[in-house]
Design an enzyme around this catalytic site. Structure first.
Site, PDB file in Angstrom:
ATOM      1  N   ASN A   1       2.288   3.245   5.103  1.00  0.00           N
ATOM      2  CA  ASN A   1       3.134   3.033   3.931  1.00  0.00           C
ATOM      3  C   ASN A   1       3.058   4.198   2.959  1.00  0.00           C
ATOM      4  OD1 ASN A   1       3.641   0.643   5.156  1.00  0.00           O
ATOM      5  ND2 ASN A   1       2.753  -0.665   3.565  1.00  0.00           N
ATOM      6  N   LEU A   2       4.126   4.366   2.205  1.00  0.00           N
ATOM      7  CA  LEU A   2       4.225   5.483   1.260  1.00  0.00           C
ATOM      8  C   LEU A   2       3.013   5.537   0.339  1.00  0.00           C
ATOM      9  CD1 LEU A   2       5.897   7.757   0.016  1.00  0.00           C
ATOM     10  CD2 LEU A   2       6.982   6.070  -1.433  1.00  0.00           C
ATOM     11  N   LYS A   3       2.597   4.390  -0.142  1.00  0.00           N
ATOM     12  CA  LYS A   3       1.488   4.324  -1.100  1.00  0.00           C
ATOM     13  C   LYS A   3       0.203   4.878  -0.500  1.00  0.00           C
ATOM     14  CE  LYS A   3      -1.122   1.142  -3.945  1.00  0.00           C
ATOM     15  NZ  LYS A   3      -1.431  -0.230  -4.244  1.00  0.00           N
ATOM     16  N   GLY A   4       0.020   4.687   0.806  1.00  0.00           N
ATOM     17  CA  GLY A   4      -1.122   5.286   1.474  1.00  0.00           C
ATOM     18  C   GLY A   4      -2.460   4.799   0.954  1.00  0.00           C
TER      19      GLY A   4
END
Lengths: 174, 252
Positions: B130-133
């Site tokens: 996910n982008l948030k990582g």
């Protein structure tokens, strides 16, 4: 990024000038921060400089650990001390500045404005949700009819009534 | 002439080899006072630091004092004993990975991932994809070079493989946290078998991860790599781009 500060300044100044009556909310570039809290703290110092010099109305304060986790008590205080120091030291800097005609900052502001205008025209053609699906914003795509939490979205009967929603609706148009 | 580092007995280095100096900072929920300063020194001593010093302390707010300190760490590590761990590849940064992928792969890399079987734990796969990582490191979704599909948790192996085939995946990532009765081993093995049965083993990079997964175990089960605790998205991304670039070069 070379001249990154100038580009940030250009965009902040542009936003301020485009919306003179709005308390524009200015946020630190947390997305680019990582575990190097010392670098983050240094970046936040420049971010604070831009904030005070361009007269932003509302600021989300950067803290050293914004790229790691929810700030610890001392991280919050360090962030606040940074703001106090920079805001005081550069209090009237914004009034002293005239931007060089055709310089990097002016050129950047004009490019961003033109780009935004062009984007809005494109979105007017395709629609906002299509634009979101096309990953127009932040290179991230989200579908209108799918995704996390889809199971929690239900269609309502024509007779559906939620008193809380009604109160909220009234409040937003007050 | 500087001394050579003794890798069997490594201590922190600040200014000269063996000084063991560590900088630390923390808050104590006590009022700002000389007693607070003493408390910090005593605490640092209990942590094992020699000759601790408070270089700065201040009141954060009433009842809370913040300290910046230095102390000598007397412990050491035998670094030579650690060198066989995990991967031997040089990890790249996000920018380096993007450039590497552009030059050596030349197209978007498709990755499909999930926690499979009955496993509900998705923190790991979300952190990777996910982008948030995780801890400020973007997941693969945030990379221009990757096209990612995170199917979430409790995904049957057959569904994961079907999706991978549908989107033309270059890599399948499997996350396994539950290990009761070696459930993870069975489940991981089944995925490899399905991919092989579909005749896709050679074209796909298979990687698995989890707190009890190791590179050795992964390889034994037929995966190209295994990742465990401490893995960040750019570690995984480095592996995938290097592996894919190597395959592209070999076939090209």
């Amino acid at each position: 990024m070379r001249n990154g500060l100038l580009y940030e300044w250009a965009q902040a100044q542009l936003t301020r000038e485009l919306f003179p009556d709005c308390p524009v909310k200015y946020m630190p570039p947390t997305r680019h921060m990582d575990g190097n809290l010392f670098r983050t703290h240094a970046c936040d110092t420049l971010f604070n400089l831009v904030t005070i010099a361009t007269g932003q109305g509302v600021q989300t304060i950067g803290v050293p650990t914004e790229g790691i986790f929810t700030p610890h008590i001392h991280d919050r205080v360090l962030g606040l001390q940074n703001v106090e120091y920079v805001f005081n030291a550069a209090r009237d800097l914004g009034e002293e500045i005239e931007f060089k005609r055709g310089g990097i900052i002016q050129t950047r502001a004009q490019e961003v404005l033109a780009g935004a205008h062009e984007l809005l025209e494109r979105i007017a053609q395709t629609g906002l949700f299509k634009a979101i699906e096309d990953a127009t914003f932040g290179d991230v795509s989200r579908k209108l009819d799918d995704g996390r939490g889809i199971e929690g979205i239900v269609s309502t009967d024509p007779g559906y009534f939620n008193p809380v929603v009604e109160v909220m609706r009234e409040a937003s148009y007050a | 002439m500087p001394r050579e580092v003794d890798l069997s007995s490594v201590r922190p280095y600040a200014d000269h080899l063996g000084d063991g100096l560590v900088q630390l900072s923390f808050t104590l929920p006590v009022p700002y006072s000389l007693a607070a300063r003493k408390a910090a020194l005593e605490l640092a001593g209990k942590m094992g630091f020699q000759e601790p010093e408070v270089v700065h302390y201040e009141q954060l707010t009433e009842g809370y004092t913040y300290f910046v300190m230095y102390g000598q760490c007397m412990q050491s590590i035998d670094f030579t004993a650690l060198q066989g761990e995990g991967f031997d590849i040089e990890y790249m940064t996000e920018d380096e990975i993007e450039r590497f992928a552009e030059q050596r792969v030349g197209r978007r890399i498709v990755v499909v991932g999930a926690s499979t079987g009955s496993d509900t734990h998705s923190v790991g796969i979300d952190a990777m994809l996910n982008l948030k990582g995780y801890h400020g490191h973007h997941g693969l979704e945030g990379y221009r070079s990757f096209e990612t599909y995170n199917l979430g948790s409790q995904v049957p192996n057959s569904v994961l493989v079907a999706k991978a085939i549908e989107v033309g995946a270059d890599a399948i990532l499997v996350s396994q946290t539950v290990t009761q009765q070696n459930l993870h081993v069975q489940n991981l093995t089944e995925l490899v078998e399905i991919v092989e049965a579909e005749g896709r083993r050679r074209e796909m990079i298979l990687a698995c991860g989890g707190p009890r997964v190791s590179n050795e175990l992964a390889k034994e089960l037929g995966y190209d790599a295994g990742f465990s605790k401490g893995t960040y998205p750019h570690h995984l991304a480095t592996f995938i781009v290097r592996e894919l670039a190597a395959r592209v070069a070999a076939s090209g």
